[in-house]
Structure formats: structure tokens, C-alpha cells
Design a protein around this motif. Sequence first.
Motif: not given
Length: 598
Positions: A119-122, A233-238, A259-272
Motif C-alpha cells: 500500500g501507500t506509506y511515507w 473511486r477510493i480503493i485504499e486508505v492507509d 488511493s483513487v482510481l480515475v479513468t481518463a476521458l476518451n477525448s483530447t479536446d480539453n485539459n482539466y
Amino acid sequence: MRLASSRAALAGLVLASAVAAKDVLYHWDVGYVNANPDGLFERRVIGVNGAWPPPELHASLNDTLVVEIRNSLDKPTALHAHGLFQNGTNYMDGPVMVTQCGIPPGANMTYRIPITQTGTYWFHAHYSAQYVDAIRTPLILHNPDEPHVYDEEIVLPLTDWYHDQSADLLNEFLSWRNPGGAEPVPKGALIANLGGNNTAKLSFEPGKTYRIRLINMSALAMFHFSIDGHTIRIIEVDGVYTEPTEVGNVQLAAAQRVSVLVTALNSTDNNYIFHADMDTDMFDNIPDTLNYNSTGLIEYSPSAPVKPSDVIDWSQFSDIDLVPLAKEPALGFDVTYTLDVHFSQFTDALNHGTFNNISFVSPLVPSMFTALTMGDDARNAEVYGKQTNPHLVDHLQDVQLVVNNFDAGHHPFHLHGHTFQLIARGPAPYDPTHNPRPSAAPMHRDTVVIPSMEYVILRFRADNPGIWLFHCHIEWHMAGGLNMLIVEAPDVMQQRIKVPQQVYDHCEWAGVKTKGNAAGREGLDLTGAPDGPYLYPFGWTTKAKGAMAGCILSALVGFCAIVWYGWSSKKSYHSLPVADNADDSIESEQLDSPAGKL
């Protein structure tokens, strides 16, 4: 700054070799360097191998993480792998005067940590307020059998940033000139170690799913993370996997990881735009120059325009509602401790944080050594010193902590050596006649936020013999005493834990004993152990009564003097020789004098 591809390549190399457990070795020469990550002010920081930021640490399940430290500072240091259990290696946990003495200037220390978690630590300093000087970095423990599916991963540390040195900030906070305990407000925020006009950019490719590992490495600030136009979408905490849970934004207090999952959009028309906004409720004041709405860029194409920000969903989502992927039933409890959190004025004229009105002061002997050398007396909480606020638990007991936050601010509380189940939340104080009904499979983590005037109930199994801190992870509150000890199975510690010679050598350099109770003595003779500071007493003490009596006596003497002076002045007036033609003028002048007005 293109983080995704480099992180993914490194993760791929680590995962490819994860089938064969190995030593993963890092050499760190810890010393001073200069840095200016926000482009506003260059300051001295603590770097590694002559550079800043320190390198990320990566290892895999069943590896052994080896970090060779050379201390090139002019003062001691110590490092803590935040969230790692250190089962059997309590001496590698890091808090100075709890599990070790500081690494002396010019000395070496080998942190050798078997990796039993993923997992994710520091990794950060645990000496004074040293990690505010930027000696902190992500620690990523990869899982060869990753339960969630994604294409690439990004490590995204979030940090509040100060322009002053930690020692100066600490002196400002712990001062009689700061009776209300106002924490130092940061100058800004860093995203991936960039701030000001230096914008962090995350490169997205259409259709790919990214795992973003968010780590709050702040001294004070809480962050709210969201991405315009995307679902997270959250998939992990601590370090604890969860069932995927869609949220509008993610709240991370100091020391928390998500940790979150993010699925990229299907277009390159814009940045966010993505947002990592500091929560200003944590600050006593908001300077006009503070930009707390920190942002970065999700970049699909360097030439694409930035789509205007959507309305952000700031609705709160409680971690207690998350569902762990590995479901374990709610624990009962064999022992329960109630911990009331306050900040109060103490007899040293400072504002201190307390559990049950005790503010932590380090003992004269590191508490781990007390547990290892006191024989049967190690099971007596007194030997650890009252200022460490020790709470003794037996091996394999199920432990309940009821924490009531009576302070005006939120606090992120962290337990070393364990994760804890989140059993219940509610308005403080907790009513012990109430029987909480936890989830059938409660969420668990190692750092929990308790809002002002609320309580939480936490439970964990004492399956990791050692001396473990429970503390607020706001760095200023740690330094202000909001810590206590969990003394876990000292009898089992004596059988299992063998301390490396390096740790003894560092204590010898500092002139610190490695045997005996909190005062460095045998048995219950605690003569010389830290004693106080104490709360200002309520009611009428002997000194207060004496002071009041003196005030009353002084007032009576003063009143009598005024009456006597007025009487004397009147008598003198009646004995004056008055000319026949001056009656009215003399009487008028005399009555306008101060004595006449009496």
C-alpha cells in the motif's frame, strides 16, 4: 512535470522482480541543502545526497527495505516508516526517546525493515519538528497480486509549505506570547513538491485507468482533492484495500493516505484542473497572501485548452462508511481506555495538548529500553513515568480506545504499530451506557480525523509487542505534548526483541541510559523522572488567597489615606484667614481642587 510515465516505469520494474524477495537498498546522506519549490523564497531544507526532494522509496511484499542513513546534520535525527507495523523490530520505529535515541551528527544508522504490508506509506523524520524542514518522502509497497485493475499509477504527495525553519516555528508556537496555542500558518501548498506558479501536471491518455496515490505529508493542513470533469473511486486508505467507492472529493488530514482510481476521458479536446485545496478551518488566521486553493493540471494534450471548472462536489464522505476488501468481523474488547483531548494553559505558561490532562514529556530512558530491562516490573505502568501517560495492554488483548475531542479544532490521531477498526463516531462525550453497533466488517486504518466536539471508538488487537506512540499528527501538537504510550506486552518484548548495537551506541553518545525506569533507576524509584508541567489549578490556592488578601489590605490602606487627606484639607480650609472682600473667590477656588471634590 510528467509524473505518470516515470512512476509507471518504476512500478513495473519493482513488480517484475517482486516474485523473488530481496533486500532493497537505499543510501541516504542526510544533510542541509537549499530549495525554492514555490518560486517565492529560497530556504534551507534537509535533503538527501545533496539534493531535494528526497527520493521516493519503493519495495514489494516480502522484500526487506534497507535504508542506510548517514547523518550530516549538526544535530541528531531519526526516521519513521509511517504506517509500517515493525513487528519484531520496534527499535526501527523511529520516535526519539520512545524506541531509540537520535542518530548523532556524523553517525550512521541502518533501518532494516521486513516488508509484510502493501500500500501507500511515507518516510519522515521523527525528531523534534524536523520533518517540517522537508525530510519526508513517499514509501510505496507494491503488491505482486494487486487486487485492483489499472494501467498506470501516479504518486502525488501533498504538503503545506513554510518559509521559516522548524526550530523558529516551534519556538513561536511554544511561547508564552502565544497563550491561545495558534499554530504557525503555512505560506502555501506544494503538489508533487511544486508550488506557487510551478504547476504540477499529470499526463493522461484517453481510456486509461490511473491509480493516484495521494499522501498528505503536511505539518498542519488538511487537503480536499478532486478532479474537474472526472469520477474518482477510493480503493485504499492507509494501506488498507477497500471496495471501490465513488466520491465527489477526498479529504486527507496530515499523515493520511488514499488511493483513487480515475479513468481518463476518451477525448483530447480539453485539459482539466485538479484541486488540492487546503482546509482553512485548520488555520487560526488566513493571511491575505495565502493561496489555499492549490491546483494542478490533468493534461491530455499540450495544445488543448483548459475546460472551465465544474461545480465541485464538496459533500463529506466518512471513512467509517468505507468497506474493506478483506472483511474481518468487529472486535470486542478486553480492556478499554477513555482519552479526553484538551488544549490548556499549564504552569510553564505554555498552551499544551493533553490526553486526560497529561501533556507528554520524554523520559530519561527510551521507553523501549525500560520495557526490555525492568523484568517483571515492566508490567507496572508506573516505571515508564507519569509524563509519558502509559497505557498497558497484554499480549493478544482486544483493546478499545474511546477518544473524546473537546478541543476547538480537528485532530488526526495516528497509532504506531497497528491499524485500528473504526467502530463508531458521534458527538462528544461518548455515553458509556450507549452500545455502539459497528459494521459487520468495520473499516480500519492507522490515522483517523476526530472533528471538534466529537468522539470515535477505535479497536485493535495487541498482536505486536512493543512500545507504540498514539498521537496527533499535526506536528505542532505533537511537539506540544499531545502524545501517549501504548505499552504492549512488555513480557513478550523481552523474549522476542533483540536491539542492534547501533541503537545502544547512539544513546551512549547522547549520555542516555539504556537500562532502568523513566528516571534511569531500578524498581519504582522514579526520583528525577520528568514531573510536570501541570494544569493551572482551579479554585483558590494558598498563593491566590495570599495575593487577594494583599490586594484587599492595600485597597483599605489607600482608601484610609484618601479619607485622611480629604479631612486634613478641609480642616486647613476652615483655618484660613479670609479677607472680607475675597469670600466668594477663595471658596470657589478651593472647592474646584481634588480634595474639595471629595
